[in-house]
Design a protein around this motif. Sequence first.
Motif, PDB file in Angstrom:
ATOM      1  N   LEU A  24       0.804  -1.220   0.000  1.00  0.00           N
ATOM      2  CA  LEU A  24       0.000   0.000   0.000  1.00  0.00           C
ATOM      3  C   LEU A  24       0.841   1.275   0.000  1.00  0.00           C
ATOM      4  N   TYR A  25       1.941   1.247   0.749  1.00  0.00           N
ATOM      5  CA  TYR A  25       2.707   2.480   0.930  1.00  0.00           C
ATOM      6  C   TYR A  25       3.139   3.094  -0.394  1.00  0.00           C
ATOM      7  N   ILE A  26       3.550   2.243  -1.294  1.00  0.00           N
ATOM      8  CA  ILE A  26       4.187   2.744  -2.501  1.00  0.00           C
ATOM      9  C   ILE A  26       3.237   3.578  -3.359  1.00  0.00           C
ATOM     10  N   TRP A  27       1.921   3.451  -3.124  1.00  0.00           N
ATOM     11  CA  TRP A  27       0.954   4.193  -3.926  1.00  0.00           C
ATOM     12  C   TRP A  27       0.583   5.540  -3.324  1.00  0.00           C
ATOM     13  N   ALA A  28       0.962   5.756  -2.082  1.00  0.00           N
ATOM     14  CA  ALA A  28       0.327   6.832  -1.325  1.00  0.00           C
ATOM     15  C   ALA A  28       0.875   8.226  -1.615  1.00  0.00           C
ATOM     16  N   GLY A  29       2.026   8.287  -2.308  1.00  0.00           N
ATOM     17  CA  GLY A  29       2.700   9.567  -2.525  1.00  0.00           C
ATOM     18  C   GLY A  29       1.839  10.752  -2.950  1.00  0.00           C
ATOM     19  N   PRO A  30       0.911  10.565  -3.902  1.00  0.00           N
ATOM     20  CA  PRO A  30       0.172  11.742  -4.391  1.00  0.00           C
ATOM     21  C   PRO A  30      -0.650  12.464  -3.321  1.00  0.00           C
ATOM     22  N   HIS A  31      -0.799  11.879  -2.129  1.00  0.00           N
ATOM     23  CA  HIS A  31      -1.542  12.633  -1.115  1.00  0.00           C
ATOM     24  C   HIS A  31      -0.806  13.902  -0.698  1.00  0.00           C
ATOM     25  N   HIS A  32       0.450  14.036  -1.121  1.00  0.00           N
ATOM     26  CA  HIS A  32       1.165  15.287  -0.868  1.00  0.00           C
ATOM     27  C   HIS A  32       0.790  16.346  -1.902  1.00  0.00           C
ATOM     28  N   LEU A  33       0.028  15.958  -2.884  1.00  0.00           N
ATOM     29  CA  LEU A  33      -0.232  16.859  -4.019  1.00  0.00           C
ATOM     30  C   LEU A  33      -1.717  17.027  -4.279  1.00  0.00           C
ATOM     31  N   LEU A  34      -2.534  16.921  -3.222  1.00  0.00           N
ATOM     32  CA  LEU A  34      -3.973  17.061  -3.431  1.00  0.00           C
ATOM     33  C   LEU A  34      -4.312  18.510  -3.777  1.00  0.00           C
ATOM     34  N   TYR A  35      -5.271  18.661  -4.660  1.00  0.00           N
ATOM     35  CA  TYR A  35      -5.718  19.987  -5.131  1.00  0.00           C
ATOM     36  C   TYR A  35      -4.655  20.724  -5.923  1.00  0.00           C
TER      37      TYR A  35
ATOM     38  N   MET B 229       2.047  27.209  -5.765  1.00  0.00           N
ATOM     39  CA  MET B 229       0.960  26.317  -6.168  1.00  0.00           C
ATOM     40  C   MET B 229      -0.339  26.877  -5.593  1.00  0.00           C
ATOM     41  N   VAL B 230      -1.088  27.565  -6.450  1.00  0.00           N
ATOM     42  CA  VAL B 230      -2.354  28.124  -5.983  1.00  0.00           C
ATOM     43  C   VAL B 230      -3.423  27.064  -6.158  1.00  0.00           C
ATOM     44  N   ARG B 231      -4.061  26.668  -5.056  1.00  0.00           N
ATOM     45  CA  ARG B 231      -5.086  25.629  -5.146  1.00  0.00           C
ATOM     46  C   ARG B 231      -6.426  26.262  -5.524  1.00  0.00           C
TER      47      ARG B 231
END
Lengths: 62, 704
Positions: free
Chosen positions: B248-259, B553-555
Motif C-alpha cells: 500500500l505504501y508505494i501508492w500513497a505519494g500523491p496525497h502530498h499533491l492534493l488539489y 501552487m495556488v489551489r
Amino acid sequence: MFKFIKQYASTIENCQVYPMISLIIFFVFFVVLLWFVIKMDKKSVTHLSNIPLDKPEIESNH
Amino acid sequence: MQTEKFYYDNKTVRNFAYATILWGIVGMLAGLWVSLQLVFPSLNITQYGSFGRLRPLHTNAVIFAFVGNGIFMGVYYSLQRLCKARMYNDTLSKIHFWGWQLIIVFAAITLPLGITSGKEYAELEWPIDIAITLIWVVFGWNMFATIIKRREKHLYVAIWFYIATFVTVAVLHIVNSFELPVTLFKSYSWYAGVQDALVQWWYGHNAVAFFLTTPYLGMMYYFMPKAANRPVYSYRLSIIHFWALIFLYIWAGPHHLLYTALPNWAQSLGVVFSFMLIFPSWGGMINGLLTLRGAWDRVRDDVILKFMVVAVTAYGMATFEGPMLALKNVNAIAHFTDWIIAHVHIGALGWNGMLTFGIIYWLIPRIFSTTLFSKKLAHNHFWLATLGMIFYAVPMYWAGFTQSSMWKQFTESGQLKYSFLETVTYLKPFYAMRSFGGTLYLIGVVLMVYNIYKTVKSGKLVENEVAEAPPLVVEHKRQSGEHWHRWIERKPVYLMVLSLIVILIGGAIELIPTFLIKSNVPTISSVKPYTPLELQGRDIYIREGCYVCHSQMVRPFRSETERYGEYSKAGEFVYDHPFQWGSKRTGPDLAREGTGNLKKTDGWHFRHLREPSSMSEGSIMPAYSFMLEQNLDTSSTAAKIRAMQTMGVPYEKNFDRKANQLLMEQANKISKNLLSDSIRVSPRKEVIAIIAYLQRLGKDISKP
C-alpha cells in the motif's frame, strides 16, 4: 520500441480506470495472502516467533 | 549435530550507535536553531546560516544521519543474531560505516554552501547521490551475503523488513535522482513540473515509509520481544503487516499533491491507498503493544519498555493521522500549515526517537558486558522526551489550525479577513513554545549521552562476542506440499524479488501514465522558457531554499484565488527543472508574485530582500542583503541553457551563445528601473537576477 509503447499508452483515454485496477490487484493479493497465512501450521509459527529469543527448547526439527 | 563456533561483530554496532547519538545531537541542535530563527529572524547569520539553507540540513541530519545510523545499528545487531552468523565481511562493514559518515559530512558542508538540488529530502547534489548509491550497495551486499551464509534456516520477519528497505530505498533513490549535471556542484532534475512533483513525492512519501518506518518496524519486531523477553504477539499478523504495508505504501505519494495541478486520477489513487494504510499500520502497532501482554506491570519499572511503548503508540498516532490528512477535506485545511510539522514530529520524536533511545539503552550495556549506569537518569530522559514531544506538538497543531482558518476567513463584504502578514506575526508565540518543547527533548538526549558515557566507562566492549550454532544444511528444492511462504522465507533472493515486484507495480501504475499520456499535462501555448536572467534568478531561489517557506501552487479554493490569483495549471510548469511547488507556507504563495494584485515594483523587492521587516513589519523572512553585494556567476549561463535544451526546453538553436548578452540587457533594464526609485545597484549583482525571476512568476498565464 519505447516509441511504440508510448503511442499505445497515449491512446488510453480514460485514466480513471487506474485506481480501479490497482484496487483489484490489491484485493486479490490480499485475499491470497490471508489464505496462506491462515493455513500456516502452528508449529512453524511458534518456531519462527521464537527465533529472536534464542530458546533452543522450542527449536523445531524441519 | 556438530555445532560451529563463531563471533558476532559488536564493534560496528557500537560505532553506528555512537554515530546515531552524535548526529542525533547535531540534527536536533540544527532543528532547535532553525525553530528559533522563526521567532528571532536576526538569528539568520550570514548566508551560510540562513533558514532556507539550514532547514534542509536539519531534515537531512535527522533522517539520514540520526535515523540512518540508527537503522544500521539495529540491523547490524539483530541481523547477526537472527542469522546466527557474523556479518559477512568486516571490510565491507568498515566501508559502509565510514562511507556513510563521509556522506553525512559532505552533506553538512554542501547544504550551508547552498549546494542543493532543490528537491525536499533529496537535496544533496549529484556526486553525493552517486556516493549514496555506492554505499547503499555495500550495505545491501554485506546484508545479503550474511543472510546467505546464515545458520538459521528461516528468515524472521524483521529481516524481511530490512530486505524491503534495502530494495525500495535503492529504487526510490535512483529514480528520483535522475539529474543532468551542469557543473560539479549543480545539476537539474531530469523531470519537469508535474512529473517532477509526482516523482519527488512518490520518493518523499516512501522515504518516510521505507527509511523511517519499515526498518524501524523490523527493529520493533526484534528488540521489543527481546526487551520484554517474550515472542511477538502474533507472527501471522506480522506477515500480513509486512506485505500489506509495502504494497500500500508505494501508492500513497500523491496525497502530498492534493488539489494541485496533478491529474485527478493520480490524486484519487493517493487518497484511496493512503486511507487503506491505516489497517496494516494499526495491525503492526497492536502487534507491538500486545507483545507486552501480561508484562504491563514491568512497563512501570522498565524504562526501556517505556520508551518502546511510547514509540509504538506514537507510530499508531502518526499512522492514524496520516490517512486522515490524506482525505481531501482534511488536507484542504492542513496542507501548507504547521499541522504537518506537528505530524512529522510525532513520527520523528516519538516513533524514531523513542525507539532509538530504547534500543540504545538496551544494547549498549549488553555489548559492553555491564549494566546501565543510572536507571534514574534514563527515567528522567524518558519524561523529558515525552514532555518535550507534547510541548512541541500541541502548539504546532494549534498553530496549524489557526493559520489555516485565518487564511480562509472572509469578512461579510466578501473580502479576505486577514493579510498574510497578520497570520505570520500571530503565530510567533506558538513557534516560541515549540522551541521550548524541542529544548526539553534535547536536554533529555544530553542526559542519555552522560548515562551512556558512564555505562561505557564501567564496562569493556566485547568486540567479538562468541556464539555457537549448528551449520545450516542447504536444501535447494521446495519440498512437495511445503507451504509457499515457508519456502520463500528460506530464499532471501526470492523474497527480495517479490518485494521488488510488489513495489514496482505501484510505482509503475502511478508514474508511467503521467509521463506517457499527453492529456495529463495539457500544454499552454503562452508558457515560454525562462530568459537567461530569470533562469539564473531561479537557481538562486533554489540555492537559498526559498521553497522551504514559500509554495508556488495556488489551489482552486476561493480563499486562495482571492489572495493569490488564478489557480495553478499543470501546463504552467513544463519548463521547471526542478519544480518548486513547496510544501509549507511560512511565507505566502509566490506562484503569481509577478502579476495581478501581488505585483510589486522592483524597488519593493529590492528593499524587501535587503531587510524584509522594512517592508513587512514583523516579518520573519531572513534578510538577503548579501545578494546586493555578490556578483552573479554568469560563467555558467551557456552551460545551463544547453542543459535545458538537452532536456527538451525549446530555446532556439545557438541560444547559449547569446544568452549572456540577453542576460545583461535585461539586468541593465532592472538596474535602471531601480535607479529611478533612487536605488543604485550594479546590474551584475545577484539581487537583480532574483528580482527578474520574482517578476516573471505567474506572468505567462496572465498574457492576453
